[in-house]
Design a protein around this motif. Structure first.
Motif, PDB file in Angstrom:
ATOM      1  N   LEU A  15       0.828  -1.207   0.000  1.00 40.18           N
ATOM      2  CA  LEU A  15       0.000   0.000   0.000  1.00 40.18           C
ATOM      3  C   LEU A  15       0.860   1.253   0.000  1.00 40.18           C
ATOM      4  O   LEU A  15       0.523   2.245  -0.649  1.00 40.18           O
ATOM      5  CB  LEU A  15      -0.915  -0.012   1.228  1.00 40.18           C
ATOM      6  CG  LEU A  15      -1.755   1.243   1.486  1.00 40.18           C
ATOM      7  CD1 LEU A  15      -2.771   1.446   0.363  1.00 40.18           C
ATOM      8  CD2 LEU A  15      -2.466   1.153   2.836  1.00 40.18           C
ATOM      9  N   SER A  16       1.985   1.203   0.701  1.00 40.68           N
ATOM     10  CA  SER A  16       2.861   2.368   0.838  1.00 40.68           C
ATOM     11  C   SER A  16       3.827   2.528  -0.319  1.00 40.68           C
ATOM     12  O   SER A  16       4.541   3.536  -0.387  1.00 40.68           O
ATOM     13  CB  SER A  16       3.662   2.265   2.146  1.00 40.68           C
ATOM     14  OG  SER A  16       2.813   2.099   3.256  1.00 40.68           O
ATOM     15  N   GLY A  17       3.892   1.539  -1.209  1.00 36.31           N
ATOM     16  CA  GLY A  17       4.882   1.587  -2.282  1.00 36.31           C
ATOM     17  C   GLY A  17       6.286   1.382  -1.757  1.00 36.31           C
ATOM     18  O   GLY A  17       7.253   1.944  -2.283  1.00 36.31           O
ATOM     19  N   ALA A  18       6.418   0.554  -0.715  1.00 34.01           N
ATOM     20  CA  ALA A  18       7.692   0.365  -0.033  1.00 34.01           C
ATOM     21  C   ALA A  18       8.314  -0.986  -0.375  1.00 34.01           C
ATOM     22  O   ALA A  18       7.652  -1.903  -0.849  1.00 34.01           O
ATOM     23  CB  ALA A  18       7.495   0.477   1.486  1.00 34.01           C
ATOM     24  N   ARG A  19       9.569  -1.094  -0.099  1.00 32.01           N
ATOM     25  CA  ARG A  19      10.289  -2.367  -0.259  1.00 32.01           C
ATOM     26  C   ARG A  19       9.926  -3.335   0.860  1.00 32.01           C
ATOM     27  O   ARG A  19       9.778  -4.528   0.639  1.00 32.01           O
ATOM     28  CB  ARG A  19      11.798  -2.098  -0.247  1.00 32.01           C
ATOM     29  CG  ARG A  19      12.676  -3.349  -0.291  1.00 32.01           C
ATOM     30  CD  ARG A  19      14.140  -2.960  -0.300  1.00 32.01           C
ATOM     31  NE  ARG A  19      15.004  -4.125  -0.339  1.00 32.01           N
ATOM     32  CZ  ARG A  19      16.337  -4.056  -0.428  1.00 32.01           C
ATOM     33  NH1 ARG A  19      16.925  -2.867  -0.480  1.00 32.01           N
ATOM     34  NH2 ARG A  19      17.065  -5.154  -0.456  1.00 32.01           N
ATOM     35  N   ALA A  20       9.804  -2.812   2.058  1.00 35.76           N
ATOM     36  CA  ALA A  20       9.496  -3.640   3.226  1.00 35.76           C
ATOM     37  C   ALA A  20       8.945  -2.753   4.327  1.00 35.76           C
ATOM     38  O   ALA A  20       9.081  -1.521   4.287  1.00 35.76           O
ATOM     39  CB  ALA A  20      10.747  -4.373   3.722  1.00 35.76           C
ATOM     40  N   ALA A  21       8.311  -3.395   5.320  1.00 36.86           N
ATOM     41  CA  ALA A  21       7.740  -2.639   6.442  1.00 36.86           C
ATOM     42  C   ALA A  21       7.841  -3.456   7.719  1.00 36.86           C
ATOM     43  O   ALA A  21       7.942  -4.697   7.682  1.00 36.86           O
ATOM     44  CB  ALA A  21       6.290  -2.264   6.164  1.00 36.86           C
ATOM     45  N   HIS A 160      13.086   8.122   1.809  1.00 36.88           N
ATOM     46  CA  HIS A 160      13.812   6.876   2.055  1.00 36.88           C
ATOM     47  C   HIS A 160      13.147   6.031   3.138  1.00 36.88           C
ATOM     48  O   HIS A 160      13.066   4.813   3.019  1.00 36.88           O
ATOM     49  CB  HIS A 160      15.257   7.186   2.465  1.00 36.88           C
ATOM     50  CG  HIS A 160      16.020   7.959   1.437  1.00 36.88           C
ATOM     51  ND1 HIS A 160      16.445   9.258   1.631  1.00 36.88           N
ATOM     52  CD2 HIS A 160      16.394   7.624   0.180  1.00 36.88           C
ATOM     53  CE1 HIS A 160      17.076   9.681   0.551  1.00 36.88           C
ATOM     54  NE2 HIS A 160      17.056   8.709  -0.346  1.00 36.88           N
ATOM     55  N   ILE A 161      12.695   6.671   4.214  1.00 38.94           N
ATOM     56  CA  ILE A 161      12.031   5.986   5.324  1.00 38.94           C
ATOM     57  C   ILE A 161      10.736   6.730   5.619  1.00 38.94           C
ATOM     58  O   ILE A 161      10.723   7.965   5.671  1.00 38.94           O
ATOM     59  CB  ILE A 161      12.923   5.956   6.585  1.00 38.94           C
ATOM     60  CG1 ILE A 161      14.209   5.149   6.315  1.00 38.94           C
ATOM     61  CG2 ILE A 161      12.170   5.359   7.773  1.00 38.94           C
ATOM     62  CD1 ILE A 161      15.220   5.212   7.455  1.00 38.94           C
ATOM     63  N   VAL A 183      10.416   1.248   4.193  1.00 43.01           N
ATOM     64  CA  VAL A 183      11.649   1.699   3.551  1.00 43.01           C
ATOM     65  C   VAL A 183      11.469   1.680   2.042  1.00 43.01           C
ATOM     66  O   VAL A 183      10.744   0.850   1.492  1.00 43.01           O
ATOM     67  CB  VAL A 183      12.845   0.820   3.982  1.00 43.01           C
ATOM     68  CG1 VAL A 183      12.674  -0.617   3.512  1.00 43.01           C
ATOM     69  CG2 VAL A 183      14.159   1.397   3.513  1.00 43.01           C
ATOM     70  N   ALA A 184      12.114   2.611   1.377  1.00 48.92           N
ATOM     71  CA  ALA A 184      11.946   2.791  -0.067  1.00 48.92           C
ATOM     72  C   ALA A 184      12.479   1.602  -0.853  1.00 48.92           C
ATOM     73  O   ALA A 184      13.372   0.882  -0.389  1.00 48.92           O
ATOM     74  CB  ALA A 184      12.662   4.061  -0.512  1.00 48.92           C
ATOM     75  N   ALA A 203      19.356   2.701   3.977  1.00 50.03           N
ATOM     76  CA  ALA A 203      18.246   2.764   4.926  1.00 50.03           C
ATOM     77  C   ALA A 203      17.697   1.374   5.216  1.00 50.03           C
ATOM     78  O   ALA A 203      17.396   1.035   6.370  1.00 50.03           O
ATOM     79  CB  ALA A 203      17.145   3.667   4.376  1.00 50.03           C
ATOM     80  N   PHE A 204      17.565   0.542   4.175  1.00 49.13           N
ATOM     81  CA  PHE A 204      17.069  -0.822   4.373  1.00 49.13           C
ATOM     82  C   PHE A 204      17.997  -1.620   5.281  1.00 49.13           C
ATOM     83  O   PHE A 204      17.548  -2.338   6.187  1.00 49.13           O
ATOM     84  CB  PHE A 204      16.914  -1.524   3.026  1.00 49.13           C
ATOM     85  CG  PHE A 204      16.504  -2.968   3.135  1.00 49.13           C
ATOM     86  CD1 PHE A 204      15.204  -3.313   3.463  1.00 49.13           C
ATOM     87  CD2 PHE A 204      17.434  -3.983   2.938  1.00 49.13           C
ATOM     88  CE1 PHE A 204      14.825  -4.641   3.585  1.00 49.13           C
ATOM     89  CE2 PHE A 204      17.063  -5.318   3.054  1.00 49.13           C
ATOM     90  CZ  PHE A 204      15.757  -5.642   3.371  1.00 49.13           C
ATOM     91  N   ARG A 205      19.277  -1.503   5.061  1.00 46.55           N
ATOM     92  CA  ARG A 205      20.232  -2.250   5.886  1.00 46.55           C
ATOM     93  C   ARG A 205      20.229  -1.756   7.327  1.00 46.55           C
ATOM     94  O   ARG A 205      20.281  -2.553   8.271  1.00 46.55           O
ATOM     95  CB  ARG A 205      21.629  -2.152   5.277  1.00 46.55           C
ATOM     96  CG  ARG A 205      21.758  -2.929   3.976  1.00 46.55           C
ATOM     97  CD  ARG A 205      23.089  -2.701   3.313  1.00 46.55           C
ATOM     98  NE  ARG A 205      23.204  -3.477   2.094  1.00 46.55           N
ATOM     99  CZ  ARG A 205      24.165  -3.333   1.190  1.00 46.55           C
ATOM    100  NH1 ARG A 205      25.091  -2.416   1.391  1.00 46.55           N
ATOM    101  NH2 ARG A 205      24.206  -4.081   0.113  1.00 46.55           N
TER     102      ARG A 205
END
Length: 370
Positions: A15-21, A160-161, A183-184, A203-205
């Motif tokens: 929903l957020s268009g993110a890589r992960a949450a 990014h976040i 995260v983006a 940011a993901f890491r």
């Protein structure tokens, strides 16, 4: 953590268009940043969020925070310059200084801004901010609590976040506070213009080190079944509810803007709002669920006293109702030494809310004889 939680965070990320949450227990977005230790004592955090300045000042006491009240890119850049942090300084540890614990002492830079918020309910130009953040070597963090993942997609605009307190997503059903962290995606752009975003990868890491693998049921802190049920049910009805929140807020703002006892009304959907032209390029499905306004009065009563008195007269204040639920809520606030009233529009009948406000304004303007 259960497979159900992994699936639910994945649904929120989509929903957020993110890589992960991730879903994290925290009182608010400032509390979350402090709990996961994303910003270290040698990092620089530039904060544009009057609403949470007291929280940030209480949680981040190591003197590396700068506070600004203008969400323009130039204001963030000036704060960096005043703090003696330049692009070359922030890069001394190399790209890995963002992503690996070995680089924890590197001088990293983070920018924090709300998609709607602060005095006057400012709406920042997130596209311009994200471009400036990349040029400055900063990670852009956006608080999307007010707009919600339905009302704004900061990742699509370059953030990014993104952080979002889940009260409104869960329709006020959460017993304890939870904040979603997303995260983006690793790459941005389309086709031949698609490029890997190093800061998004960093940011993901960083978040994975702090919160665990978002796709592994064995990692991350587990949420209770009741919490997961509330979030899942809330996501099912979020579009319908958020449209109602925004529509009702606009109707209330239009009413207030016409009342002679009201001083200023701040709502991005009004043509006289500072960010009215920009807002549609940042917000989706309306202009958000929040209105700020001030009341006129005599010099015998201070603005904070005046606004507290009005909230006490208003039958729709609903101070005991849960945040994010169906009920409209009013609060008397003060930011930058300026008092005002903030309304979070609910899904309850806006005509009834306007009637309650009208009755309270009548009593406010013509108090009964003692």
């Amino acid at each position: 953590m259960s497979r159900e939680q992994v699936d639910l965070t994945g649904r929120y990320a989509s929903l957020s268009g993110a890589r992960a949450a991730w879903f994290v227990r925290a009182d608010n977005t400032a509390d979350l940043l402090a709990k996961i230790a994303l910003v270290g004592s040698n990092d620089h955090l530039v904060v544009c969020a009057d609403d949470f300045s007291a929280a940030f000042q209480g949680l981040f006491r190591f003197g590396t925070c700068s506070y600004i009240d203008d969400p323009a890119p130039d204001a963030f850049m000036r704060a960096m310059a005043e703090h003696e942090v330049s692009f070359s300084d922030a890069s001394l540890g190399g790209p890995q200084s963002y992503a690996y614990p070995a680089g924890i002492h590197a001088a990293r830079t983070f920018w924090f801004v709300g998609s709607i918020g602060g005095y006057g309910l400012r709406v920042p130009d997130l596209r311009a901010l994200s471009q400036a953040a990349r040029a400055a070597g900063a990670i852009l963090i956006v608080d999307n609590t007010v707009a919600s993942a339905f009302g704004c997609r900061p990742h699509a605009l370059g953030a990014h976040i993104v952080l979002e307190a889940l009260d409104r997503v869960a329709a006020g059903r959460l017993e304890r506070k939870l904040v979603a962290v997303s995260v983006a995606p690793q790459a941005r752009g389309r086709g031949r213009r698609r490029v890997v975003d190093p800061q998004a990868e960093d940011a993901f890491r960083l978040l994975s080190f702090a919160l665990g693998d978002p796709c592994d049921p064995r990692g991350c802190d587990a949420r209770t079944p009741d919490e997961l049920d509330a979030i899942a049910a809330g996501l099912d009805t979020l579009p319908e509810r958020m449209r109602a929140h925004a529509d009702h807020a606009r109707a209330i703002a239009e009413y207030l803007s016409c009342h002679p006892a009201v001083g200023r009304v701040f709502y991005p959907g009004l043509s006289n709002h500072r960010d009215h032209v920009l807002a549609p390029s940042v917000l989706e499905h309306g202009f958000g669920p929040v209105i700020d306004f001030t009341l006129l009065g005599s010099a015998d009563e201070s603005a904070p006293e005046r606004h507290r008195r009005f909230v006490g007269l208003c039958s729709c204040a609903n101070r005991s109702a849960r945040a994010g639920g169906a009920s409209t809520r009013l609060s008397a606030l003060s930011l930058r030494d300026v008092g005002f009233i903030r309304i979070f529009a609910g899904t309850d009948d806006p005509l009834s809310i306007v009637d309650s406000l009208d009755q309270a304004l009548r009593l406010f303007c013509n108090p009964p004889e003692p």
